[in-house]
Design a protein around this motif. Sequence first.
Motif, PDB file in Angstrom:
ATOM      1  N   ILE A  56       0.852  -1.719  -0.003  1.00  9.65           N
ATOM      2  CA  ILE A  56       0.012  -0.250  -0.047  1.00  9.65           C
ATOM      3  C   ILE A  56       0.967   0.968   0.195  1.00  9.65           C
ATOM      4  O   ILE A  56       0.604   2.279  -0.694  1.00  9.65           O
ATOM      5  CB  ILE A  56      -0.822   0.723   1.635  1.00  9.65           C
ATOM      6  N   LEU A  59       2.852   2.797  -3.709  1.00  6.49           N
ATOM      7  CA  LEU A  59       1.655   2.698  -4.456  1.00  6.49           C
ATOM      8  C   LEU A  59       1.229   4.733  -4.208  1.00  6.49           C
ATOM      9  O   LEU A  59       1.246   5.480  -4.953  1.00  6.49           O
ATOM     10  CB  LEU A  59       0.380   2.790  -3.979  1.00  6.49           C
ATOM     11  N   VAL A  67      -1.791  -0.813  -9.414  1.00  3.65           N
ATOM     12  CA  VAL A  67      -1.103  -1.848  -8.133  1.00  3.65           C
ATOM     13  C   VAL A  67      -1.788  -3.267  -9.686  1.00  3.65           C
ATOM     14  O   VAL A  67      -3.344  -2.993 -10.472  1.00  3.65           O
ATOM     15  CB  VAL A  67      -1.689  -2.352  -7.612  1.00  3.65           C
ATOM     16  N   ILE A  90      -6.990  -0.352  -0.738  1.00  4.40           N
ATOM     17  CA  ILE A  90      -6.412   0.155  -1.956  1.00  4.40           C
ATOM     18  C   ILE A  90      -7.524   1.032  -2.136  1.00  4.40           C
ATOM     19  O   ILE A  90      -6.790   2.489  -2.346  1.00  4.40           O
ATOM     20  CB  ILE A  90      -5.899  -0.374  -3.123  1.00  4.40           C
ATOM     21  N   TYR A  94      -6.526   5.429  -1.057  1.00  3.85           N
ATOM     22  CA  TYR A  94      -6.297   6.004  -2.881  1.00  3.85           C
ATOM     23  C   TYR A  94      -7.576   6.391  -3.191  1.00  3.85           C
ATOM     24  O   TYR A  94      -7.108   7.245  -4.512  1.00  3.85           O
ATOM     25  CB  TYR A  94      -5.322   5.816  -3.932  1.00  3.85           C
ATOM     26  N   LYS A  98      -5.513   5.185  -7.746  1.00  2.00           N
ATOM     27  CA  LYS A  98      -3.840   4.154  -8.555  1.00  2.00           C
ATOM     28  C   LYS A  98      -5.541   3.424  -9.024  1.00  2.00           C
ATOM     29  O   LYS A  98      -6.784   2.671  -8.695  1.00  2.00           O
ATOM     30  CB  LYS A  98      -4.351   3.956  -7.901  1.00  2.00           C
ATOM     31  N   ILE A 100      -6.462  -0.320 -10.475  1.00  3.63           N
ATOM     32  CA  ILE A 100      -6.160  -1.539 -10.141  1.00  3.63           C
ATOM     33  C   ILE A 100      -6.150  -2.880 -10.937  1.00  3.63           C
ATOM     34  O   ILE A 100      -7.238  -3.091 -11.756  1.00  3.63           O
ATOM     35  CB  ILE A 100      -7.104  -2.075  -8.880  1.00  3.63           C
TER      36      ILE A 100
END
Length: 163
Positions: A56, A59, A67, A90, A94, A98, A100
Amino acid sequence: MRYHNITKADMLNGSGIRVVLWVAGCEWHCKDCQNPITWDPKGGLFFDNAARWELIDALKEDYISGVTFSGGDPLHPENRATIIQLISDIREAYGDTKTIWLYTGYKYEDIAYLVRRVDVVVDGPFDYQLADKKYHWAGSINQRVIDVKRTIQEGKVVLYEDY
């Protein structure tokens, strides 16, 4: 859950520069797999709280796009609960800043309920007879690179396009 590695600046497993979690455990055992060391769900290292925070925290860098969960198979039965919790963690940390990505041998239609908060799913087992090095983000042309948000919005599988 067990894992083999956390790669902190990868450009081969999704769009942009990514953090990749390589999990242990895969029931597909695809011929010519590039990661057969990850098949054993008892292999690698225990994914403890330190590993969770390492992932984590990695990131947070602005240059990191997001990720990618790979392996092995992140949705192997021994990995599912931890991966689903990581996705939640996550998103909490975020939001949507970000992306995934998740690689799995399962077909999207069978795991859609598990990956609603994922941006891109690469589904289906690798098939060495259909391997294509020019097929972006996947190893064989039977695999689909699926834009999950658009798939949910449109009610049908929509393939990911690099914008």
